[in-house]
Scaffold this motif. Structure first.
Motif, PDB file in Angstrom:
ATOM      1  N   GLN A 161       0.867  -1.224  -0.123  1.00  0.00           N
ATOM      2  CA  GLN A 161       0.014   0.107   0.097  1.00  0.00           C
ATOM      3  C   GLN A 161       0.838   1.274   0.013  1.00  0.00           C
ATOM      4  OE1 GLN A 161      -2.269   1.868  -0.367  1.00  0.00           O
ATOM      5  NE2 GLN A 161      -3.065   2.870   1.395  1.00  0.00           N
ATOM      6  N   HIS A 162       1.814   1.202   0.781  1.00  0.00           N
ATOM      7  CA  HIS A 162       2.466   2.427   1.128  1.00  0.00           C
ATOM      8  C   HIS A 162       4.056   2.592   0.359  1.00  0.00           C
ATOM      9  CE1 HIS A 162      -0.079   1.839   4.682  1.00  0.00           C
ATOM     10  NE2 HIS A 162      -0.312   3.155   4.247  1.00  0.00           N
ATOM     11  N   MET A 163       4.204   3.589  -0.241  1.00  0.00           N
ATOM     12  CA  MET A 163       5.390   3.624  -1.022  1.00  0.00           C
ATOM     13  C   MET A 163       6.175   5.201  -0.988  1.00  0.00           C
ATOM     14  SD  MET A 163       3.998   1.678  -4.664  1.00  0.00           S
ATOM     15  CE  MET A 163       2.237   2.322  -4.040  1.00  0.00           C
ATOM     16  N   GLN A 164       7.386   4.884  -1.175  1.00  0.00           N
ATOM     17  CA  GLN A 164       8.338   6.302  -1.362  1.00  0.00           C
ATOM     18  C   GLN A 164       7.821   7.120  -2.655  1.00  0.00           C
ATOM     19  OE1 GLN A 164       9.550   7.465   1.308  1.00  0.00           O
ATOM     20  NE2 GLN A 164      10.098   5.756   2.452  1.00  0.00           N
ATOM     21  N   ARG A 165       8.501   8.101  -2.970  1.00  0.00           N
ATOM     22  CA  ARG A 165       8.198   8.891  -4.231  1.00  0.00           C
ATOM     23  C   ARG A 165       8.298   8.065  -5.365  1.00  0.00           C
ATOM     24  NH1 ARG A 165      10.244  14.561  -6.539  1.00  0.00           N
ATOM     25  NH2 ARG A 165       8.990  14.190  -8.519  1.00  0.00           N
ATOM     26  N   ASP A 166       9.489   7.288  -5.220  1.00  0.00           N
ATOM     27  CA  ASP A 166      10.365   6.558  -6.301  1.00  0.00           C
ATOM     28  C   ASP A 166       9.710   5.430  -6.584  1.00  0.00           C
ATOM     29  OD1 ASP A 166      11.213   5.235  -4.331  1.00  0.00           O
ATOM     30  OD2 ASP A 166      13.203   5.416  -5.054  1.00  0.00           O
ATOM     31  N   GLY A 167       8.629   5.045  -5.649  1.00  0.00           N
ATOM     32  CA  GLY A 167       7.825   3.699  -5.858  1.00  0.00           C
ATOM     33  C   GLY A 167       8.282   2.652  -4.984  1.00  0.00           C
ATOM     34  N   THR A 168       9.324   2.990  -3.932  1.00  0.00           N
ATOM     35  CA  THR A 168       9.830   1.908  -3.298  1.00  0.00           C
ATOM     36  C   THR A 168       8.919   1.547  -1.966  1.00  0.00           C
ATOM     37  OG1 THR A 168      12.311   2.542  -3.710  1.00  0.00           O
ATOM     38  CG2 THR A 168      11.902   1.321  -1.481  1.00  0.00           C
ATOM     39  N   PRO A 169       8.463   0.314  -1.715  1.00  0.00           N
ATOM     40  CA  PRO A 169       7.412   0.001  -0.783  1.00  0.00           C
ATOM     41  C   PRO A 169       8.182   0.364   0.772  1.00  0.00           C
ATOM     42  CG  PRO A 169       7.736  -1.728  -2.469  1.00  0.00           C
ATOM     43  CD  PRO A 169       8.803  -0.887  -2.831  1.00  0.00           C
ATOM     44  N   ILE A 170       7.426   1.108   1.452  1.00  0.00           N
ATOM     45  CA  ILE A 170       7.807   1.212   2.958  1.00  0.00           C
ATOM     46  C   ILE A 170       7.964   0.012   3.654  1.00  0.00           C
ATOM     47  CG2 ILE A 170       7.245   2.769   4.702  1.00  0.00           C
ATOM     48  CD1 ILE A 170       6.215   4.950   2.840  1.00  0.00           C
ATOM     49  N   VAL A 171       9.155  -0.298   4.074  1.00  0.00           N
ATOM     50  CA  VAL A 171       9.031  -1.286   5.248  1.00  0.00           C
ATOM     51  C   VAL A 171       8.862  -0.882   6.672  1.00  0.00           C
ATOM     52  CG1 VAL A 171      10.537  -3.261   6.102  1.00  0.00           C
ATOM     53  CG2 VAL A 171      10.877  -2.527   3.758  1.00  0.00           C
ATOM     54  N   ARG A 172       7.809  -1.704   7.354  1.00  0.00           N
ATOM     55  CA  ARG A 172       7.625  -1.251   8.491  1.00  0.00           C
ATOM     56  C   ARG A 172       8.627  -1.631   9.598  1.00  0.00           C
ATOM     57  NH1 ARG A 172       2.549  -0.067  10.881  1.00  0.00           N
ATOM     58  NH2 ARG A 172       2.524  -0.336  13.011  1.00  0.00           N
ATOM     59  N   ASP A 173       9.188  -0.758  10.268  1.00  0.00           N
ATOM     60  CA  ASP A 173      10.356  -0.946  11.346  1.00  0.00           C
ATOM     61  C   ASP A 173       9.937   0.088  12.552  1.00  0.00           C
ATOM     62  OD1 ASP A 173      10.546   1.942  10.982  1.00  0.00           O
ATOM     63  OD2 ASP A 173      12.334   1.551   9.563  1.00  0.00           O
ATOM     64  N   ALA A 174      11.028  -0.177  13.506  1.00  0.00           N
ATOM     65  CA  ALA A 174      10.696   0.258  14.916  1.00  0.00           C
ATOM     66  C   ALA A 174      10.357   1.744  15.011  1.00  0.00           C
ATOM     67  CB  ALA A 174      11.927  -0.030  15.718  1.00  0.00           C
ATOM     68  N   THR A 175      10.566   2.364  13.819  1.00  0.00           N
ATOM     69  CA  THR A 175      10.508   4.066  14.087  1.00  0.00           C
ATOM     70  C   THR A 175       8.898   4.263  13.462  1.00  0.00           C
ATOM     71  OG1 THR A 175      10.927   4.266  11.567  1.00  0.00           O
ATOM     72  CG2 THR A 175      12.716   4.457  12.973  1.00  0.00           C
ATOM     73  N   ILE A 176       8.186   3.399  13.132  1.00  0.00           N
ATOM     74  CA  ILE A 176       6.692   3.521  13.143  1.00  0.00           C
ATOM     75  C   ILE A 176       5.726   3.254  13.998  1.00  0.00           C
ATOM     76  CG2 ILE A 176       4.852   2.871  11.666  1.00  0.00           C
ATOM     77  CD1 ILE A 176       7.016   2.177   8.949  1.00  0.00           C
TER      78      ILE A 176
END
Length: 527
Positions: free
Chosen positions: A189-204
């Motif tokens: 569902q969630h991507m950076q501007r360049d299309g890279t999927p955002i990986v859920r980590d401890a900062t989220i």
């Protein structure tokens, strides 16, 4: 072979018998009420007033009495939905030229401002002029791009503008490259501007949905792919449509007929049922039963199944029925009607608990459409779908439709009277849910079973690779033409010509299709 453009066309024969049993006068009365409300109380207040003549696209925010308000920030979801609504309205009311003009206007804003020309994909959130800005979203989201595809396909179907279809294809391929998960299937569902999927980590934050896969993106990708497949019968698109149907039906929907809201990338459900009540309440947005999504998804699955040609898809119908039945058994207001917003099965409490007894507008709209579909399929069922439909329509007229200023309140005023003066339009609220529901219900209540006439004087101009024909006629309106090569559908156009791809081998035929999905008889092959 008879192509069913929509689920509604597949139900018309059954629906006619059902509604005859329920009384022709009742059927005609409700259809008339819905038609009048759709035109006078929904479309007229919104269009063409919502067209942003200064900066492009559509205005997002309106007061309760339809005065533009606020900074008018824009979101791809809202903008795309307005393009979709104007495209469908243009097909229904071709004499009202501002609908197709509005659809074109909205398409140009999507193309020129919301499409990222550097990295591809559609921005999710911008200011009024279309400049990207932060707003609590990821830079790119599959959910927003799904509605772009949905709108572009609808606009092409209404206009024949191949640049819109090409942009829809481009968006589909962008999602395929960046968001599709080749291992576990489905889409990030969630991507950076360049299309890279955002990986859920401890900062989220644990309460955030960032990095999860989810039902809402999945059901609307299913919806978008269904719409696109109607005008572009591509092999890979069909594969992804089938994939999403199976994921939604068999993985995202649980045994009770409820959608699981969020998942880890490997489709492990996100659940807080075994947590303390305090922890659950903090994370409630990630884990609850959404009755509106359940009844909406029942329709979207059946529509996708029919678009794929699965005419005897008993399993999808069974799952869809279970979703609707659970919503009626547990999430329905038996006093005045309407679907509640949310419920939950707590580990230390028996049965289901309604956690939000409010009734948002879009859930009731989707409920009208789906109840009517179930009434056609199961006229003798104990849930009495048609009676529930009548009750829900009465509820909608009494507590949701603003008969003075137009449109629907954000929620039923039996539960939330403050919505009488709340915004009628905002980035999450336009015309898409209620317009589609009314349009579909009217088609079911007043079915059209007469196919268009077959196209005449069909000829293939080899020098230009163009197939041409004389326009067909219909008892109501011709939607367009399906193009076939050796019996296989290869395209659609609302125009009376079609440029054939160079790789097509021959055996070309053309069949006219009307708004209800009826097709003309098979003609002779051209070459």
């Amino acid at each position: 072979m008879k192509l069913k453009i929509t689920l509604l066309s597949a139900l018309i024969g059954t629906a006619y018998v059902v509604f005859a049993q329920n009384g022709k006068d009742v059927k005609q009365k409700i259809a008339h009420e819905m038609q009048k409300s759709m035109v006078d109380e929904l479309l007229k207040p919104w269009y063409p007033a919502a067209i942003d003549t200064a900066d492009g696209g559509f205005l997002s925010a309106f007061t309760y009495n339809f005065k533009p308000t606020g900074n008018q920030d824009k979101m791809i979801v809202t903008q795309a939905r307005h393009v979709w609504s104007n495209s469908k309205a243009a097909e229904l009311f071709p004499d009202k030229k501002y609908y197709i003009v509005g659809a074109r206007h909205g398409f140009e804003f999507l193309r020129d401002r919301l499409w990222d020309k550097q990295y591809g994909g559609f921005y999710i959130f911008t200011d009024k002029q279309g400049n990207p800005k932060p707003g609590g979203f990821a830079p790119k989201e599959a959910y927003g791009n799904s509605f772009a595809i949905y709108a572009l396909a609808a606009y092409y179907q209404a206009s024949g503008d191949t640049s819109a279809l090409n942009l829809a294809k481009k968006c589909f391929w962008w999602l395929e490259k960046h968001a599709h998960d080749p291992v576990y299937k489905g889409y990030y569902q969630h991507m950076q501007r360049d299309g890279t999927p955002i990986v859920r980590d401890a900062t989220i934050k644990s309460t955030a949905e960032t990095g999860y896969k989810d039902q809402n993106s999945s059901i609307h990708l299913l919806e978008a792919f269904t719409e696109l497949y109607g005008v572009w019968p591509d092999k890979l698109l069909k594969t992804r449509l089938e994939e999403m149907l199976l994921l939604v039906r068999d993985k995202i929907t649980n045994d009770k007929g409820n959608l699981i809201l969020f998942f880890k990338p490997d489709w492990t459900p996100v659940s807080y049922r075994d947590s303390s009540l305090t922890v659950y309440k903090q994370h409630h947005s990630l884990d609850h039963i959404s009755y509106g999504h359940n009844v909406e998804t029942a329709y979207l699955m059946l529509e996708a199944s029919h678009a794929l040609g699965l005419e005897d898809d008993a399993k999808t119908l069974q799952v869809g029925k279970k979703m609707v039945d659970d919503a009626l058994d547990n999430g329905w207001d038996n006093k005045v009607g309407g679907f509640y917003d949310e419920g939950y099965y707590f580990k230390d409490k028996p049965g289901l608990i309604i956690t939000e007894d409010t009734k948002n507008w879009w859930a009731q709209a989707e409920g009208l459409n789906t109840l009517l579909i179930m009434a056609a399929q199961y006229p003798q069922d104990k849930h009495q779908y048609f009676d529930k439909f009548k009750t829900l329509w009465q509820y909608t007229q009494t507590y949701l439709i603003d008969h003075e200023h137009g449109d629907w309140y954000q929620g039923g005023i039996d539960k939330q009277p403050q919505y009488k003066t709340a915004l009628k339009g905002q980035i999450w609220k336009g015309t898409y849910h209620n317009f589609r529901a009314l349009m579909n219900c009217i088609m079911q209540l007043n079915p059209d079973k007469t196919p268009p006439t077959a196209p005449k004087q069909v000829k293939f101009v080899k020098a230009t690779g163009t197939l041409k024909w004389q326009a067909s006629t219909d008892n109501r309106r011709v939607l367009g033409y399906n193009i076939y090569s050796n019996g296989k559908r290869i395209g659609f156009t609302p125009l009376n010509y079609f440029v054939v791809d160079k790789g097509v081998v021959g055996g070309l035929t053309v069949r006219a299709v009307d708004f209800a999905g009826n097709q003309s008889v098979w003609p002779e092959r051209v070459n």
